[in-house]
Design an enzyme around this catalytic site. Structure first.
Site, short mmCIF file in Angstrom:
data_model
loop_
_atom_site.label_atom_id
_atom_site.label_comp_id
_atom_site.label_asym_id
_atom_site.label_seq_id
_atom_site.Cartn_x
_atom_site.Cartn_y
_atom_site.Cartn_z
N GLN A 18 0.79 -1.06 0.15
CA GLN A 18 -0.12 -0.40 0.03
C GLN A 18 0.52 1.00 -0.36
OE1 GLN A 18 -3.91 0.20 2.57
NE2 GLN A 18 -2.49 -1.27 3.90
N ARG A 76 -1.36 5.54 8.02
CA ARG A 76 -2.01 5.85 7.07
C ARG A 76 -0.79 6.13 5.65
NH1 ARG A 76 -7.79 7.77 8.41
NH2 ARG A 76 -7.63 7.53 5.82
N TRP A 96 -1.12 9.31 -0.08
CA TRP A 96 -2.53 10.08 -0.75
C TRP A 96 -1.38 10.57 -1.95
CZ3 TRP A 96 -7.94 9.73 1.07
CH2 TRP A 96 -7.77 8.82 1.60
N ASP A 142 -9.55 2.05 -3.00
CA ASP A 142 -10.08 2.71 -2.37
C ASP A 142 -10.69 3.40 -2.30
OD1 ASP A 142 -10.08 1.63 0.39
OD2 ASP A 142 -8.61 2.30 1.14
N GLU A 163 -16.50 6.40 -1.37
CA GLU A 163 -17.52 6.53 -0.26
C GLU A 163 -17.68 7.93 -0.02
OE1 GLU A 163 -15.54 4.77 0.65
OE2 GLU A 163 -15.75 2.66 0.15
N ASP A 166 -13.02 -2.95 5.37
CA ASP A 166 -12.55 -2.80 6.29
C ASP A 166 -13.12 -3.53 8.11
OD1 ASP A 166 -11.41 -1.32 5.20
OD2 ASP A 166 -11.93 0.50 5.84
#
Lengths: 682, 682
Positions: A288, A301, A304, A405, A408, A472
């Protein structure tokens, strides 16, 4: 009066005080002055988003039944116009017509002041319904209502769990039974029809009533399709003929497990070497953080800003090809947001590719201690640009797949390039995001070879996303959030046309004191070996999660279960092909193969892997045996070879021998025996 | 067009597309085709009761605006009939007329199929509203909606507290901010009017909208009253002129504290002796278990067969008179249910005095590990019988008061003698229960001498219950459930016409790990000394609660604070008299005396005791100083004598010196100085 232009006929039957609409004799709509089936009205919603969790309030101003109907027979179709009262003007008309084998009911709103719509679909006490996207708590949805709005599922989807309560109180992040990344206004009924509503507006399907389902939509839908079929397989086949189907997974998928590793080239190499040395078959490494990482209070995290991060992953440009030559693909990560500090944000902003605030100013979304711009996919140029980011930075760099990912989070107070309200585009976003990926991969000529996997979904995802993952899960045993929840998720997704599903082995979220135990991880990999894809995840807080290489025993166990999976590949490939060609899901509810078995309709923690294998994952802690329900057939216990007929049984279920059975008459019997030996040994 | 039959005029002003209704110029209702103010409809409710906690679900079928209005001027009143659409028949008519100084809007429903009703009362952004019975979380109700249904308040009235969550999950007993034993569809507005809705149906008053309040009622109300006044005192005066007023408390009230003791004659005597010896002034002993007790998992509960229990209270028949001669009254306990094992149940059942199941069978209510019949007060004979139980078993036995508990539990699926639905009688029950007590006491010639206290309430309670108590607080510091919550409770009750209020000193409920600390108990008695009545309670689990005689220091503290209370009696009596005569509450919000002070309208944890004393109880743990807001005036700190003007101040607030101030110009100044000496000494 019946329209007989097709084999599948629908009828509109006028009655003394109203009418009925039937599809193959099945009552679909009933209308009378006293019991109208359509209601319209207006409401003022308040929508509050906090990090992907939405809070809705609706002040309902009006809800008026459309009592007055005037039917016009147009030969092979009907036009019915509706009024609220006798001297009203027409406020809504519907057009009932045949569309292939389906009844298509199209809507035309004449009074534009109305923004709420309810329609009742006739039901009966016994009917059960399935689908509505990926539902994680209830497979059969009868007896509950299901708001349909893509969102974070919530850290905890049961208000009675302490985890959910803590998430609610501390982070406004608790969910409820219906929260899902992938909702869809589509369901399949045990009355042997599917119902699909074409809309992206907020909807709430209410299956609590005895003699009707009430479908609420915040806006008037384009149309509703009803189509019947003699079997459930035929139903999903017909549904996916309309919605599209996932392609087959590439062959390299079945080379072995996909290892979710992070931490830079050296660490990945080191872990990979150790795993390979132990004999673990590895299909891919999934990093990731190939584009960099950050640490927040939530856990690890990512950066991005979607490009290779050579500081954290030196030599990845070379390594990626070395690994590929070894048969190990490299997978990464991307999502549809660009972080404010990154160069992509700057580029997007300069070019006007970002969605804006309603007042025309910048709009940043809070993702949890960092802020991002929303690439506006309704802007053709922005769409093209992001596609090129995927092509240039991911595909050309050598990635053979990625987690695509999010999707939403589209806030509802954004201004979008296509001029449509963000409330209407919110649910459209996951499929739009999937399509960006799909188009990029297709244009690169790699469709069917590159695999990306998504948790967000909505109508359209079927044709544009090759692989779902269940989002998740909590790293625990809870029914609504843990290991068990993955099963209804796979089954309901399958009933919505997405038959290829997998999950993070061991789960993901370890907040509020949840820690992933070794036992949970082992039970999860036991299940994963009987799903289309095996993939590990370190979890959001790796130190709180037992890892696949946490000790030798665990790594050995992963070796064995991966061998089971790899051995099963010919069978799995056949199922995946069937899904691609016919839309019949790989993981199936028991009733799909045993329609006459009444009990099978209420079983949501077991599944059939194709026609020949039944899987009943152990989803409780500390178990050594497990209770299984077998539909009447000749079953063979996967590990012991013991024969069973149908009924309630209890079997030994040590770790490494999840309750799995195959049909004695299966043509894959030899393969199954061989696969079992990989775990049990002989 | 204005009706000028009275000093207070209302007007109905016809406009181009509708009309306005004004009271003294104040806009009350506005109607137009596009913005109608009345909506009607139908719904199907599901009501689920578990031990006094109710869960509501409403399936709203229709909500239709009444757009079409036809006005008939009847000289000094108006009749307006409403239709949903132009060629509809009349579904509802209203009659607007003067009633004294009030505008009375009476409703007449013509379409009997309708069971939902909404009416909008014109508002503006700045308006604040108070009342709606006894509200414990929010004094100013603007910005929230308030379901009005008498019920258990819930063990925890804040979904964000761990106590509430545990109560919800373990016992279905968690409440929310609006849950109260005493709701009432009556409020007072800062636009200087009161609004009273005459109905006992389930209601939900929604104060969230900027330009209107929307009052929802599950049924059509008889009428709505609006009455204006130039001041808040005048408003409560006018409101209580209609609803009734509490009588004065008897003089013996002020003799001292009421000690809540249980455990039998000897123990009571022993505790009383010890207390008296220490110098504690005792007004009464209050023995709930005078009629026997039981122990459940909840804690100590009572026997619920309403007569003296000579096994547990030997010689009580004599003692009661001995104590009375010493100036100490004896108080007991009763509620409107009779336990299945008791002789009263048998008697009631034989005579048909119990409410029945809908199918005519027996109906027992689960009160937590024991079951009771519901005495049907709508049956005249049953009413008379229960009155005689009170007269014979309580009054004639020598009780001078009692807790008249419960009243909130009327299940909604009962058949009642008067033929009315239990859903309509549920909210009527508290006032009916109060009236049984009232009539019994009155017929015994003891009105104004005997005092019973209730937590349940509704319209009508004002005239029939001499004393409210704030129900079951948690033994903690939480704003919504603990010490603090008693203050908005007293203030809102006062705005609803009940100006005499008190609470269990130390609180009551010690579930889910809550234990009453010494500090909490001491802070509570500090506050109670400045309320009309001081009364202790052991709590539901006495062993988890620090008691008034838990150590010498505590008992000494109770002696001092009771002396303060007793010394203040002349002032308190004057206030209680004012409440009885004018309806002006003893505990008042700051704005009632300082109407021009903008900040005073949002203060809910301070109160004025009459005109001359300001009380700001310390409601947090571990404090030594306390921040107080004083309206502009000449204030004197009660304990130090220090002078203050208005504004934000911080004062020393050790235990025994709660932040209390009196007005320098008060004619009771000397009394206050004397009272202060009782605690501070000199």
């Amino acid at each position: 009066m019946s329209a007989t232009t097709s084999v599948t006929a629908f009828n509109v039957i006028e009655k003394k005080e109203g009418f009925e609409v039937r599809l193959d004799g099945r009552l679909v709509f009933e209308h009378s002055m006293n019991r109208p089936f359509i209601f319209v009205g207006s409401g003022e919603e308040t929508i509050d988003m906090y990090r992907g969790n939405f809070k809705f309030e609706d002040y309902l101003i009006e809800r008026v039944p459309l009592r007055y109907a005037a039917i016009t027979n147009l030969g092979d179709s009907y036009e019915i116009s509706f009024r609220r009262f006798s001297d009203d003007k027409d406020v809504l008309s519907i057009h009932l017509g045949q569309d292939g084998d389906a009844l298509k009911t199209a809507f035309h709103l004449k009074d534009k002041s109305l923004n709420r719509f309810w329609i009742r679909v006739t039901s009966d006490k016994e009917e059960k319904v399935y689908g509505c996207g990926e539902q994680l708590s209830y497979f059969n949805m009868r007896g509950k209502n299901f708001p349909l709005w893509t969102s974070e599922p919530g850290v905890g989807r049961n208000k009675n769990t302490y985890t959910t309560w803590q998430a609610d109180v501390k982070d406004q992040a608790g969910g409820d039974y219906y929260n899902t990344n992938f909702p869809q206004p589509t369901f399949i009924s045990t009355n042997k029809y599917f119902c699909h509503v074409e809309t992206t507006a907020y909807a709430d399907f209410d299956f609590r009533h005895e003699d009707f389902h009430e479908l609420q939509i915040w806006g008037i839908p384009s149309y509703i399709l009803f189509e019947g079929a003699p079997t459930y397989k035929k139903l999903v086949n017909r549904l996916t003929a309309r919605l599209g189907r996932q392609p087959e997974l590439p062959d390299w998928t079945y080379n072995g497990i996909w290892l979710g590793i992070q931490g830079g080239t050296d660490l990945v190499e080191e872990k990979l070497e150790r795993s390979l040395k132990k004999g673990l078959k590895v299909g891919a490494v999934w990093c990731q953080d190939w584009q960099g990482k950050r640490v927040t209070s939530f856990g690890k995290r990512l950066m991005w800003n979607w490009q290779w991060n050579p500081e954290e992953y030196p030599n990845l440009d070379k390594k990626i090809h070395e690994w590929k030559e070894q048969g190990i693909r490299f997978l990464g990560y991307i999502n549809p947001y660009v972080v404010k500090e990154g160069h992509l944000y700057k580029e997007a902003k300069q070019n006007g590719f970002l969605a804006m605030a309603e007042d025309g100013g910048d709009y940043l979304v809070d993702f949890g201690e960092f802020y991002c711009g929303v690439v506006d996919f309704t802007n053709e140029e922005a769409y093209r640009w992001y596609k090129s980011v995927i092509k240039d930075n991911l595909i050309d760099f050598g990635l053979d797949g990625w987690m695509a990912d999010f999707g939403e989070y589209l806030p509802t107070d954004l201004k979008l390039s296509n001029g449509k309200p963000a409330t209407i585009m919110h649910n459209a976003w996951p499929a739009l995001w999937a399509k960006v990926n799909h188009d990029a991969v297709k244009e690169a000529g790699r469709w069917g070879d590159i695999v990306y996997f998504m948790r967000a979904g909505y109508t359209g995802i079927q044709a544009t996303c090759p692989l779902l993952w269940a989002g998740d899960q909590s790293v625990n045993w809870s029914l609504d959030d843990g290991l068990a929840s993955v099963i209804p998720a796979a089954l309901s997704a399958g009933m919505t046309g997405c038959g290829i599903h997998h999950s993070d082995i061991g789960g993901y979220t370890s907040l509020h004191g949840n820690k992933r135990t070794k036992e949970l991880l082992l039970r999860w990999v036991d299940m994963a070996a009987f799903t289309p894809v095996m993939r590990t995840h370190e979890g959001n807080r790796p130190d709180d999660c037992f890892q696949y290489d946490g000790d030798d025993e665990t790594l050995d166990h992963f070796v064995k279960m991966t061998n089971v999976y790899v051995t099963l590949a010919p069978y799995m490939k056949m199922l995946v092909k069937q899904n691609a060609e016919e839309g019949i899901p790989v993981q199936r509810p028991l009733f799909m193969e045993y329609e006459k078995d009444v009990r099978s309709y209420d079983i949501q923690y077991q599944y059939l892997l194709g026609t020949d294998i039944l899987v009943a994952p152990v989803h409780e802690e500390g178990k050594t045996t497990w209770k299984v329900y077998l539909p009447e057939d000749d079953w063979v216990h996967f590990w012991s070879g013991e024969a069973y007929k149908g009924g309630d049984i209890e079997v030994d279920a040590p770790i490494g021998q999840p309750p799995v059975f195959y049909r004695k008459t299966s043509s894959y019997r030899e393969l199954f025996v061989k696969a079992a030996q990989e775990s049990v040994g002989k």
